[in-house]
Design a protein around this motif. Structure first.
Motif, PDB file in Angstrom:
ATOM      1  N   GLU A 109       0.862  -1.170   0.000  1.00  0.00           N
ATOM      2  CA  GLU A 109       0.000   0.000   0.000  1.00  0.00           C
ATOM      3  C   GLU A 109       0.904   1.226   0.000  1.00  0.00           C
ATOM      4  O   GLU A 109       1.819   1.327   0.811  1.00  0.00           O
ATOM      5  CB  GLU A 109      -0.851  -0.024   1.271  1.00  0.00           C
ATOM      6  N   GLN A 110       0.688   2.134  -0.923  1.00  0.00           N
ATOM      7  CA  GLN A 110       1.484   3.364  -0.968  1.00  0.00           C
ATOM      8  C   GLN A 110       0.828   4.354  -0.017  1.00  0.00           C
ATOM      9  O   GLN A 110      -0.152   4.988  -0.346  1.00  0.00           O
ATOM     10  CB  GLN A 110       1.540   3.924  -2.392  1.00  0.00           C
ATOM     11  N   ARG A 111       1.360   4.451   1.185  1.00  0.00           N
ATOM     12  CA  ARG A 111       0.759   5.314   2.206  1.00  0.00           C
ATOM     13  C   ARG A 111       0.961   6.785   1.903  1.00  0.00           C
ATOM     14  O   ARG A 111       0.079   7.595   2.134  1.00  0.00           O
ATOM     15  CB  ARG A 111       1.342   5.001   3.569  1.00  0.00           C
ATOM     16  N   ALA A 112       2.160   7.141   1.483  1.00  0.00           N
ATOM     17  CA  ALA A 112       2.472   8.530   1.151  1.00  0.00           C
ATOM     18  C   ALA A 112       3.307   8.503  -0.117  1.00  0.00           C
ATOM     19  O   ALA A 112       4.434   8.030  -0.101  1.00  0.00           O
ATOM     20  CB  ALA A 112       3.238   9.202   2.289  1.00  0.00           C
ATOM     21  N   PRO A 113       2.748   8.956  -1.229  1.00  0.00           N
ATOM     22  CA  PRO A 113       3.515   8.954  -2.470  1.00  0.00           C
ATOM     23  C   PRO A 113       4.735   9.862  -2.348  1.00  0.00           C
ATOM     24  O   PRO A 113       4.790  10.740  -1.479  1.00  0.00           O
ATOM     25  CB  PRO A 113       2.527   9.484  -3.514  1.00  0.00           C
ATOM     26  N   LEU A 114       5.707   9.631  -3.201  1.00  0.00           N
ATOM     27  CA  LEU A 114       6.912  10.461  -3.181  1.00  0.00           C
ATOM     28  C   LEU A 114       6.541  11.913  -3.432  1.00  0.00           C
ATOM     29  O   LEU A 114       5.911  12.251  -4.429  1.00  0.00           O
ATOM     30  CB  LEU A 114       7.905   9.991  -4.238  1.00  0.00           C
TER      31      LEU A 114
END
Length: 183
Positions: free
Chosen positions: A173-178
């Motif tokens: 799960e991408q919690r905070a994208p770059l």
């Protein structure tokens, strides 16, 4: 009644029995605290001893440099009662900030550990800033670069990914994208 200077009051004199009782009481308190202490705040449930990350072979080509393990944690991602180890590694280069990879290691503590899955590939050029395991899940905080002109020693992006076991599979799960690092 006046006592001479420096004389102890009768009730303040210590006896051997006093010190023996004090030692027994302190030993009892320490023993109870050692057995009955609550888990530390945010402590993860005990999952056992996972594979030793120092004994694993990683799919990383470091040329003449060795592999450095920057972070590791023991988890039971699939809930089967056997601990896995998550290891963040990078090349142990003398300069710069080489990219890192994150690997899921399986095998018992006495078995030869093996890389079961690559969670973050070093080819993505990311730096592992932090690895947080809670016993059944994993969060990795990553640093990266917005372009080839950004010095490798000054990552300007950060993000966060998480892994957990759902419906028989490891799910990312991408919690905070770059996003850009706030200056």
């Amino acid at each position: 009644m006046q006592l001479p200077a420096g004389a102890a009051l009768p009730h303040t004199r210590s006896h051997v029995l006093h010190w023996a009782l004090t030692a027994v009481a302190l030993t009892a308190v320490v023993g109870v605290l050692a057995v009955a202490r609550p888990p530390a705040a945010g402590a993860s449930p005990a999952v056992g001893e996972g594979p030793d990350p120092a004994r694993a072979g990683y799919p990383v080509d470091c040329g003449p440099h060795g592999v450095a393990i920057t972070h590791h944690a023991v988890v039971d991602l699939d809930g089967d009662g056997r601990a896995e180890t998550i290891a963040a590694v990078r090349c142990d280069a003398a300069g710069g900030t080489p990219p890192g990879g994150v690997y899921l290691l399986t095998g018992g503590a006495a078995d030869e550990p093996r890389v079961a899955e690559t969670l973050v590939d070093p080819a993505d050029g990311m730096i592992v800033d932090e690895l947080i395991a809670d016993g059944t899940g994993l969060v990795v905080r990553l640093l990266g670069y917005s372009g080839p002109d950004v010095p490798r020693s000054e990552p300007d992006l950060h993000g966060e990914a998480a892994w957990s076991w759902r419906d028989g599979a490891l799910v990312r799960e991408q919690r905070a994208p770059l996003t850009a690092v706030a200056v």
